[in-house]
Design a protein around this motif. Structure first.
Motif, short mmCIF file in Angstrom:
data_model
loop_
_atom_site.label_atom_id
_atom_site.label_comp_id
_atom_site.label_asym_id
_atom_site.label_seq_id
_atom_site.Cartn_x
_atom_site.Cartn_y
_atom_site.Cartn_z
N GLY A 131 23.47 11.40 -42.35
CA GLY A 131 22.74 11.78 -41.15
C GLY A 131 23.66 12.20 -40.03
O GLY A 131 24.82 12.58 -40.25
N PHE A 132 23.17 12.08 -38.80
CA PHE A 132 23.95 12.53 -37.64
C PHE A 132 23.40 11.87 -36.38
O PHE A 132 22.28 11.33 -36.37
N THR A 133 24.21 11.92 -35.32
CA THR A 133 23.81 11.44 -34.00
C THR A 133 24.14 12.52 -32.98
O THR A 133 25.25 13.08 -33.00
N VAL A 134 23.19 12.83 -32.12
CA VAL A 134 23.40 13.82 -31.06
C VAL A 134 23.04 13.20 -29.72
O VAL A 134 22.21 12.30 -29.63
N THR A 135 23.70 13.69 -28.68
CA THR A 135 23.35 13.34 -27.30
C THR A 135 22.78 14.57 -26.63
O THR A 135 23.38 15.65 -26.68
N ILE A 136 21.62 14.41 -26.01
CA ILE A 136 20.94 15.50 -25.33
C ILE A 136 21.12 15.34 -23.82
O ILE A 136 20.84 14.27 -23.27
N LYS A 137 21.61 16.39 -23.19
CA LYS A 137 21.80 16.39 -21.74
C LYS A 137 21.07 17.59 -21.15
O LYS A 137 20.81 18.59 -21.83
N LYS A 138 20.77 17.49 -19.86
CA LYS A 138 20.14 18.58 -19.13
C LYS A 138 20.99 18.93 -17.92
O LYS A 138 21.42 18.05 -17.19
N ASN A 139 21.22 20.22 -17.74
CA ASN A 139 22.02 20.70 -16.62
C ASN A 139 21.17 21.62 -15.76
O ASN A 139 20.30 22.33 -16.26
N ILE A 198 10.44 15.90 -38.40
CA ILE A 198 9.88 16.85 -37.43
C ILE A 198 9.68 16.09 -36.13
O ILE A 198 8.97 15.09 -36.10
N ASP A 199 10.32 16.57 -35.05
CA ASP A 199 10.32 15.78 -33.83
C ASP A 199 10.34 16.68 -32.60
O ASP A 199 10.64 17.88 -32.69
N MET A 200 10.04 16.08 -31.46
CA MET A 200 10.03 16.77 -30.18
C MET A 200 10.62 15.85 -29.12
O MET A 200 10.30 14.67 -29.07
N LEU A 201 11.51 16.39 -28.29
CA LEU A 201 12.17 15.59 -27.25
C LEU A 201 12.13 16.34 -25.93
O LEU A 201 12.41 17.54 -25.88
N SER A 202 11.79 15.60 -24.87
CA SER A 202 11.85 16.19 -23.54
C SER A 202 12.64 15.30 -22.59
O SER A 202 12.51 15.42 -21.37
N ILE A 203 13.46 14.43 -23.14
CA ILE A 203 14.17 13.46 -22.33
C ILE A 203 15.63 13.38 -22.78
O ILE A 203 15.94 13.59 -23.96
N GLU A 204 16.51 13.10 -21.86
CA GLU A 204 17.92 12.94 -22.20
C GLU A 204 18.13 11.64 -22.96
O GLU A 204 17.37 10.68 -22.82
N GLY A 205 19.19 11.59 -23.76
CA GLY A 205 19.51 10.36 -24.47
C GLY A 205 20.31 10.64 -25.73
O GLY A 205 20.76 11.76 -25.98
N TYR A 220 18.95 6.34 -22.99
CA TYR A 220 17.81 6.15 -23.88
C TYR A 220 18.25 6.48 -25.30
O TYR A 220 18.86 7.52 -25.56
N ARG A 221 17.95 5.60 -26.24
CA ARG A 221 18.32 5.80 -27.64
C ARG A 221 17.12 5.56 -28.54
O ARG A 221 16.33 4.64 -28.30
#
Length: 322
Positions: free
Chosen positions: A169-177, A61-68, A54-55
């Motif tokens: 700017g920047f790009t990050v990848t969010i993962k959950k373990n 100001i933001d909120m994320l609860s999903i990987e991507g 997911y991209r």
């Protein structure tokens, strides 16, 4: 009128309104400031379950609860920005830097905080986190390529950033373990059920619910060792190395909340309390000598329950004056 804390967390309250069992996610839209939240469609959830990444773009100001993978590109100077990340209680958040183009010498910064912080109040509190406050910050401008992957100690983390030059700017990848023994948790939902286990660890663990709730403890084991319950003092929890406390308040930091009840005796049964505070925390203090466990469930306090306060045998707290 909503409190300042509730206003600061409004996106959390809306964003995480769906129950865990319904497997829903609310995501911030890229369009329209007037409609900042969007329920992900079934088609998108099927795509994500099929292994697609997911991209989308990030807001200031933001909120994320999903990987991507998420990208922020400044279209004007952005001086006070933050993104909050949250997972399920049994998950740890990992943030990977894929691409960073900021001017550290010109005053830009990009920092990860291990936990959440709002107006100086932290979760987990300094008393409950294994690292000092300064160690919980990871500054890209100081670490650079040395640390491009940061794993949080719990199911929440956040980034602060300031970017002066449009186009940077920047790009990050969010993962959950997976986290086998979740300790400090912020609940995504206003209702749920959870079992906290601390296995022979000298640590304090807090479960935070940013809603007024009814909380019901159904099982508590303290000082459990080789199948035997160790005898506990008969009066209060003073001097006891293992106990559970209920806290309530209007901020984020458990160490700044009001103590509402202490539990230092193991029991199987039911203990219920209505807590009308903006934030409710169940906190377990563990000496590390034993295996401690507490099972509880909670649901958001509604107006009818507020009006029928006398039904409980335990005093209610944080209700507004009538």
């Amino acid at each position: 009128m909503p409190s300042a804390f509730q206003f600061q967390c409004h996106f959390v309250l809306i964003f995480l309104a769906a129950s865990k069992g319904e497997t829903r996610y609310l995501e911030v839209r890229d369009a329209g400031e007037d409609e900042p939240f969007l329920l992900l469609s079934e088609d998108l959830k099927r795509e994500l379950s099929a292994g697609q990444i997911y991209r989308r773009s990030l807001r200031c100001i933001d909120m994320l609860s999903i990987e991507g993978q998420f990208t922020f590109t400044a279209n004007q100077p952005q001086l006070h920005c933050a993104t909050f990340f949250i997972g399920e209680p049994e998950e740890l958040i990992t943030i990977d830097y894929d691409f960073v183009n900021i001017d550290c010498q010109g005053g830009d910064f990009l920092k990860v905080f291990d936990g959440w912080i709002l107006k100086g109040e932290k979760f987990p509190s300094s008393l409950d986190h294994p690292l000092s406050t300064s160690q919980r910050y990871t500054d890209f401008c100081e670490s650079g390529n040395i640390q491009r992957s940061i794993r949080a100690s719990q199911n929440v983390a956040m980034i602060f950033f300031r970017i002066h030059q449009p186009g940077n700017g920047f790009t990050v990848t969010i993962k959950k373990n997976p986290n086998l023994f979740p300790c400090n948790v912020i609940s995504q939902t206003p209702s749920g059920r959870f079992t906290m286990v601390i296995p022979h660890q000298h640590r304090n663990c807090s479960f935070s619910i940013i809603y007024p709730v009814v909380i019901k403890i159904s099982d508590l084991i303290l000082g459990h060792l080789n199948g035997l319950f160790l005898k506990k003092p008969t009066a209060g929890c003073a001097g006891v190395g293992d106990f559970v406390e209920l806290l309530g308040g209007s901020g984020l930091d458990p160490s700044k909340m009001f103590p509402l009840a202490d539990l230092c005796h193991s029991f199987h049964g039911s203990a219920q309390m209505k807590i009308g505070c903006d934030n409710t925390v169940l906190r377990m203090v563990s000496s590390g000598k034993h295996i401690n466990r507490v099972t509880f469930e909670y649901h958001q306090l509604d107006m009818q329950e507020t009006e029928n306060r006398k039904e409980n045998s335990i005093e209610e707290f944080c209700f507004p004056s009538m």
